[in-house]
Motif scaffolding. Structure first.
Motif, PDB file in Angstrom:
ATOM      1  N   GLU A  85      35.794  36.664 -37.583  1.00 22.91           N
ATOM      2  CA  GLU A  85      37.052  36.172 -37.376  1.00 22.91           C
ATOM      3  C   GLU A  85      37.443  35.602 -38.712  1.00 22.91           C
ATOM      4  OE1 GLU A  85      39.503  32.561 -35.336  1.00 22.91           O
ATOM      5  OE2 GLU A  85      38.058  33.453 -34.198  1.00 22.91           O
ATOM      6  N   MET A  86      36.723  34.872 -39.359  1.00 19.54           N
ATOM      7  CA  MET A  86      37.230  34.116 -40.585  1.00 19.54           C
ATOM      8  C   MET A  86      37.209  35.009 -41.745  1.00 19.54           C
ATOM      9  SD  MET A  86      38.025  31.127 -39.469  1.00 19.54           S
ATOM     10  CE  MET A  86      38.438  30.585 -41.181  1.00 19.54           C
ATOM     11  N   ALA A  87      36.211  36.016 -41.887  1.00 20.47           N
ATOM     12  CA  ALA A  87      36.092  36.989 -42.857  1.00 20.47           C
ATOM     13  C   ALA A  87      37.581  37.778 -42.864  1.00 20.47           C
ATOM     14  CB  ALA A  87      34.855  37.830 -42.651  1.00 20.47           C
ATOM     15  N   ASP A  88      37.763  37.996 -41.903  1.00 25.82           N
ATOM     16  CA  ASP A  88      39.357  39.002 -41.647  1.00 25.82           C
ATOM     17  C   ASP A  88      40.286  38.192 -42.332  1.00 25.82           C
ATOM     18  OD1 ASP A  88      38.427  40.417 -38.674  1.00 25.82           O
ATOM     19  OD2 ASP A  88      37.545  40.974 -40.641  1.00 25.82           O
ATOM     20  N   LYS A  89      40.393  36.969 -42.274  1.00 25.56           N
ATOM     21  CA  LYS A  89      41.384  36.024 -43.053  1.00 25.56           C
ATOM     22  C   LYS A  89      41.514  35.889 -44.469  1.00 25.56           C
ATOM     23  CE  LYS A  89      41.843  33.334 -38.619  1.00 25.56           C
ATOM     24  NZ  LYS A  89      41.910  32.056 -37.930  1.00 25.56           N
ATOM     25  N   ARG A  90      40.351  36.332 -45.037  1.00 28.99           N
ATOM     26  CA  ARG A  90      40.146  36.318 -46.727  1.00 28.99           C
ATOM     27  C   ARG A  90      40.126  34.925 -47.048  1.00 28.99           C
ATOM     28  NH1 ARG A  90      39.718  41.433 -48.296  1.00 28.99           N
ATOM     29  NH2 ARG A  90      40.500  42.972 -47.015  1.00 28.99           N
ATOM     30  N   VAL A  91      39.603  34.044 -46.537  1.00 29.93           N
ATOM     31  CA  VAL A  91      39.540  32.740 -47.026  1.00 29.93           C
ATOM     32  C   VAL A  91      38.331  32.298 -47.987  1.00 29.93           C
ATOM     33  CG1 VAL A  91      40.764  31.807 -44.984  1.00 29.93           C
ATOM     34  CG2 VAL A  91      38.023  32.050 -44.994  1.00 29.93           C
ATOM     35  N   SER A  92      38.204  31.147 -48.545  1.00 32.57           N
ATOM     36  CA  SER A  92      37.227  30.790 -49.574  1.00 32.57           C
ATOM     37  C   SER A  92      35.875  30.561 -48.765  1.00 32.57           C
ATOM     38  CB  SER A  92      37.586  29.696 -50.259  1.00 32.57           C
ATOM     39  OG  SER A  92      37.795  28.417 -49.225  1.00 32.57           O
ATOM     40  N   ILE A  93      34.805  30.602 -49.399  1.00 34.07           N
ATOM     41  CA  ILE A  93      33.594  30.277 -48.901  1.00 34.07           C
ATOM     42  C   ILE A  93      33.597  28.933 -48.017  1.00 34.07           C
ATOM     43  CG2 ILE A  93      31.136  29.738 -49.371  1.00 34.07           C
ATOM     44  CD1 ILE A  93      31.412  32.645 -49.534  1.00 34.07           C
ATOM     45  N   GLU A  94      34.026  27.831 -48.493  1.00 33.67           N
ATOM     46  CA  GLU A  94      34.250  26.655 -47.967  1.00 33.67           C
ATOM     47  C   GLU A  94      35.031  26.389 -46.578  1.00 33.67           C
ATOM     48  OE1 GLU A  94      34.345  25.658 -52.499  1.00 33.67           O
ATOM     49  OE2 GLU A  94      34.862  27.405 -51.189  1.00 33.67           O
ATOM     50  N   GLU A  95      36.301  27.258 -46.553  1.00 34.03           N
ATOM     51  CA  GLU A  95      36.824  27.078 -45.549  1.00 34.03           C
ATOM     52  C   GLU A  95      36.196  28.254 -44.435  1.00 34.03           C
ATOM     53  OE1 GLU A  95      40.461  28.943 -47.760  1.00 34.03           O
ATOM     54  OE2 GLU A  95      41.608  27.364 -46.699  1.00 34.03           O
ATOM     55  N   PHE A  96      35.430  28.999 -44.665  1.00 29.44           N
ATOM     56  CA  PHE A  96      34.904  30.107 -44.056  1.00 29.44           C
ATOM     57  C   PHE A  96      33.671  29.097 -43.266  1.00 29.44           C
ATOM     58  CE2 PHE A  96      32.684  33.779 -42.564  1.00 29.44           C
ATOM     59  CZ  PHE A  96      31.447  33.560 -42.650  1.00 29.44           C
ATOM     60  N   ALA A  97      32.760  28.569 -44.102  1.00 28.17           N
ATOM     61  CA  ALA A  97      31.684  27.575 -43.461  1.00 28.17           C
ATOM     62  C   ALA A  97      32.145  26.498 -42.880  1.00 28.17           C
ATOM     63  CB  ALA A  97      31.023  27.159 -44.660  1.00 28.17           C
ATOM     64  N   GLU A  98      33.015  25.900 -42.969  1.00 28.10           N
ATOM     65  CA  GLU A  98      33.784  24.835 -42.078  1.00 28.10           C
ATOM     66  C   GLU A  98      33.992  25.239 -40.922  1.00 28.10           C
ATOM     67  OE1 GLU A  98      35.113  22.097 -45.858  1.00 28.10           O
ATOM     68  OE2 GLU A  98      36.729  22.917 -44.609  1.00 28.10           O
ATOM     69  N   ALA A  99      34.786  26.375 -40.657  1.00 28.89           N
ATOM     70  CA  ALA A  99      35.412  26.821 -39.362  1.00 28.89           C
ATOM     71  C   ALA A  99      34.256  27.376 -38.540  1.00 28.89           C
ATOM     72  CB  ALA A  99      36.209  27.981 -39.736  1.00 28.89           C
ATOM     73  N   VAL A 100      33.144  28.056 -39.197  1.00 27.03           N
ATOM     74  CA  VAL A 100      31.921  28.593 -38.582  1.00 27.03           C
ATOM     75  C   VAL A 100      31.170  27.428 -37.950  1.00 27.03           C
ATOM     76  CG1 VAL A 100      29.961  29.851 -39.012  1.00 27.03           C
ATOM     77  CG2 VAL A 100      32.045  30.714 -40.002  1.00 27.03           C
ATOM     78  N   LEU A 102      25.496  24.046 -50.641  1.00 27.41           N
ATOM     79  CA  LEU A 102      26.326  25.047 -51.245  1.00 27.41           C
ATOM     80  C   LEU A 102      27.300  24.302 -52.233  1.00 27.41           C
ATOM     81  CD1 LEU A 102      26.587  28.329 -51.362  1.00 27.41           C
ATOM     82  CD2 LEU A 102      28.223  27.891 -49.659  1.00 27.41           C
ATOM     83  N   ILE A 103      27.893  23.412 -51.513  1.00 30.70           N
ATOM     84  CA  ILE A 103      28.968  22.693 -52.446  1.00 30.70           C
ATOM     85  C   ILE A 103      28.694  21.524 -53.143  1.00 30.70           C
ATOM     86  CG2 ILE A 103      30.726  23.401 -50.262  1.00 30.70           C
ATOM     87  CD1 ILE A 103      30.629  20.633 -49.228  1.00 30.70           C
ATOM     88  N   GLY A 104      27.454  21.183 -53.144  1.00 28.37           N
ATOM     89  CA  GLY A 104      26.810  20.160 -54.059  1.00 28.37           C
ATOM     90  C   GLY A 104      26.978  18.766 -53.487  1.00 28.37           C
ATOM     91  N   LYS A 105      26.885  18.762 -52.155  1.00 26.40           N
ATOM     92  CA  LYS A 105      27.058  17.476 -51.296  1.00 26.40           C
ATOM     93  C   LYS A 105      25.426  16.919 -51.443  1.00 26.40           C
ATOM     94  CE  LYS A 105      30.558  16.998 -48.324  1.00 26.40           C
ATOM     95  NZ  LYS A 105      31.262  16.796 -46.740  1.00 26.40           N
ATOM     96  N   GLU A 106      24.500  17.869 -51.573  1.00 30.24           N
ATOM     97  CA  GLU A 106      23.187  17.436 -51.639  1.00 30.24           C
ATOM     98  C   GLU A 106      22.225  18.047 -52.631  1.00 30.24           C
ATOM     99  OE1 GLU A 106      19.397  17.437 -48.346  1.00 30.24           O
ATOM    100  OE2 GLU A 106      20.731  19.056 -48.458  1.00 30.24           O
ATOM    101  N   ILE A 107      21.505  17.346 -53.654  1.00 24.43           N
ATOM    102  CA  ILE A 107      21.159  18.010 -54.595  1.00 24.43           C
ATOM    103  C   ILE A 107      19.604  17.955 -54.185  1.00 24.43           C
ATOM    104  CG2 ILE A 107      20.294  17.497 -57.151  1.00 24.43           C
ATOM    105  CD1 ILE A 107      22.825  16.076 -57.358  1.00 24.43           C
ATOM    106  N   VAL A 108      19.183  19.342 -54.194  1.00 27.24           N
ATOM    107  CA  VAL A 108      17.757  19.513 -53.722  1.00 27.24           C
ATOM    108  C   VAL A 108      17.055  20.264 -55.226  1.00 27.24           C
ATOM    109  CG1 VAL A 108      16.047  20.526 -52.363  1.00 27.24           C
ATOM    110  CG2 VAL A 108      18.289  19.804 -51.515  1.00 27.24           C
ATOM    111  N   GLU A 109      15.887  19.585 -55.586  1.00 26.01           N
ATOM    112  CA  GLU A 109      15.221  19.896 -56.630  1.00 26.01           C
ATOM    113  C   GLU A 109      14.583  21.224 -56.306  1.00 26.01           C
ATOM    114  OE1 GLU A 109      11.865  17.766 -58.103  1.00 26.01           O
ATOM    115  OE2 GLU A 109      11.557  19.042 -59.651  1.00 26.01           O
TER     116      GLU A 109
END
Length: 555
Positions: free
Chosen positions: A146-161, A203-210
């Motif tokens: 559903e979100m992919a059809d709306k052509r949103v950013s990766i962040e908007e897509f992920a938050e909704a999913v 993905l959005i840099g909230k957590e830095i993992v070596e």
């Protein structure tokens, strides 16, 4: 800046972050186990599965998306443990097949990957059940499309999913009455959401993992344990404990505490916060360290290891390993025999029973630690036979066994879908060497249905399930259908369980007592059951299994 595409570097970071978030929350996921028994293992199984893949993914240097997809899929596949771990590996397998030929990953590619992952996972489960991790994964995939059809950013897509996935997860108790009765959501679904949340944060840099690579990974010593001298060990006991502070404790007091511990040992580490103090020290007098710690509060997590003895045991284990490798090499030079057997087992006594029945290789595991697909493959490799029967002896291991059978190409692997130890024993007894593979498979599979299995353990929390009020510490008798008896008298609980399991056609009653049951208590139980069920032939064996006081079978 909004993310429009995910490249290989971002994918690697996201996957590892997701794996670590799942690993961090495994204990919470374990606690969602429906039955209040001390073997809630969904979180552990999913964590071990995903961390096996994360270890390999983290070792890649500047990988392509194709290399990442291959490693994510193969790593989780071989590391898969339990039903939840196998399903997670299948979700990843389908997802990775969809993305592996892409140069970059868009929301459309993500949606297609989620859909393919769900399709792959549903196909892997013989009887898919809604209200589980599968339902949550399906909800995630539907929202992704559903979100992919709306052509949103990766962040908007992920938050909704993720938001929708959590909504579906919250609905799982309405789909499975047993979840609603226990007051929990599906543990596998929770594990999936923890992975997705961690991946998004990475993905959005909230957590830095070596990301560890082969170039900066620590080098492993190749010195043999036999070559290491222990004479230099002045203080022989590695002593660790935590103080739950009840009295005043400040920096001055800590310095004096450290001075005392230094006077009786070395390798000292003392760390503290407002409520606890964690202590590590090598000493010849662990009791003195404990006594000193008691001056400040109660002790917990006390652990003492004899370093010299550990070294001796390691040397012995290394020698045994070498001898086993030499024996294995000799055996593999011999012509392959017609039939071989691999069985999962959970205690020394049960190991011996399976060995006496002709099992070539025992896989240690069972309910509290489900063996992985790779564990089964490793066992198969050790058996020099053309046709190898595998007995999972636990419903959570059947998928991993089937997965191993599909991977193995050189030998004919036949998985007998035994869900319990007694079923596995009964199936092995029915084997006849003069019959064909198909005939034996049919006979052994048929033997499973003739066995009713049960187990007796204790409750780890208060709950209400199967119409029974259960208190922490109560004994519980559980058969193939659910909890049948609850009480504070273990003998009565066992007798009531057997009454529920047996009928007029029952002839044989077998009892396997666990590591927490003494020989004297087992004899007393045998006498009580002989009196209560004189019409049944009774056999009592030492299984030495953990967690379960008694395994029971009625045939």
């Amino acid at each position: 800046m909004a993310i429009k595409k995910i490249d290989a570097e971002l994918l690697q970071k996201a996957f590892i972050a997701g794996a670590h978030n799942l690993e961090r929350n495994k204990d919470y996921i374990n606690e969602l186990n429906v039955f209040p028994v001390p073997d809630g293992d969904t979180g552990s199984n999913m964590s071990l599965t995903i961390m096996a893949a994360a270890k390999e993914v983290g070792a890649l240097v500047n990988p392509t998306i194709e290399e990442l997809a291959k490693t994510m899929s193969s790593g989780s596949l071989r590391g898969a443990r339990g039903n939840s771990g196998v399903i997670l590996s299948q979700l990843l397998r389908g997802f990775c097949r969809e993305i592996r030929e892409k140069k970059a990953i868009t929301t459309t590619v993500l949606a297609d990957g989620f859909v393919r992952g769900v399709e792959t996972a549903y196909k892997a489960v013989m009887k898919p059940k809604e209200g589980t991790i599968l339902t949550v994964a399906k909800g995630v995939a539907e929202k992704a499309v559903e979100m992919a059809d709306k052509r949103v950013s990766i962040e908007e897509f992920a938050e909704a999913v993720i938001e929708h996935g959590n909504i579906v997860l919250a609905q799982t108790p309405e789909m499975l009455p047993v979840l609603k009765e226990a007051g929990v959501v599906d543990s596998g679904g929770q594990g999936l959401m923890e992975f997705l949340i961690g991946a998004y944060n990475g993905l959005i840099g909230k957590e830095i993992v070596e990301v560890k690579t082969l170039e900066n990974a620590p080098k492993v010593s190749t010195v043999s344990s036999e070559d290491i001298d222990t004479s230099h060990i002045t203080f022989g006991y590695c002593t660790e404990f935590i103080i739950m502070l009840e009295k005043e404790y400040n920096m001055d007091i800590e310095e004096k505490f450290k001075e005392y511990l230094t006077s009786i040992g070395d390798s000292l580490v003392v760390v503290s916060d407002d409520e606890i103090v964690k202590v590590h020290v090598h000493t010849n007098h662990p009791g003195l360290a404990f006594e000193k710690g008691l001056e400040f509060g109660q002790l917990t997590n006390m652990k003492v290891d004899n370093m010299r003895e550990e070294h001796r045991e390691k040397v012995i284990m290394e020698q045994d390993r070498k001898a086993a490798e030499e024996a294995e090499a000799t055996k593999n030079q011999e012509p392959a025999k017609e039939y071989g057997f691999v069985s999962v087992s959970v205690g020394e006594g049960l190991d011996q029973i399976f060995t006496e029945l002709g099992v070539d290789h025992i896989i240690s595991g069972g309910q509290t630690m489900n063996p992985s697909t790779d564990d089964v493959l490793s066992a198969i490799e050790k058996v020099n036979a053309k046709n190898i029967f595998v007995f999972p002896n636990n419903k959570n291991i059947i998928l991993a066994a089937n997965q191993a059978a599909s991977i193995e190409k050189e030998k004919n692997i036949i998985v007998i879908p035994s869900k319990t130890i007694p079923q596995g024993i009964s199936a092995l007894i029915s084997f006849e060497p003069e019959l064909s593979v198909d005939e034996n498979k049919e006979n052994m599979t048929e033997a499973l249905s003739a066995v009713k299995s049960g187990q007796v353990t204790y409750a780890v929390r208060d709950t209400s399930i199967d119409g029974k009020e259960i208190k922490t510490g109560d004994y519980m008798g559980i058969d193939d259908a659910g909890i049948k008896s609850v009480g504070t008298d273990i003998t009565e609980v066992v007798k009531e369980l057997i009454s529920e399991m047996s009928d007029d056609s029952s002839e044989l009653l077998s009892i396997y007592y666990g590591s927490d049951v003494s020989d004297e208590d087992a004899s007393a139980m045998e006498a009580a059951l002989s009196e209560a069920y004189p019409e049944l032939e009774l056999e009592v064996h030492s299984g030495n299994q953990p967690v379960y006081y008694y395994l029971v079978s009625v045939e």
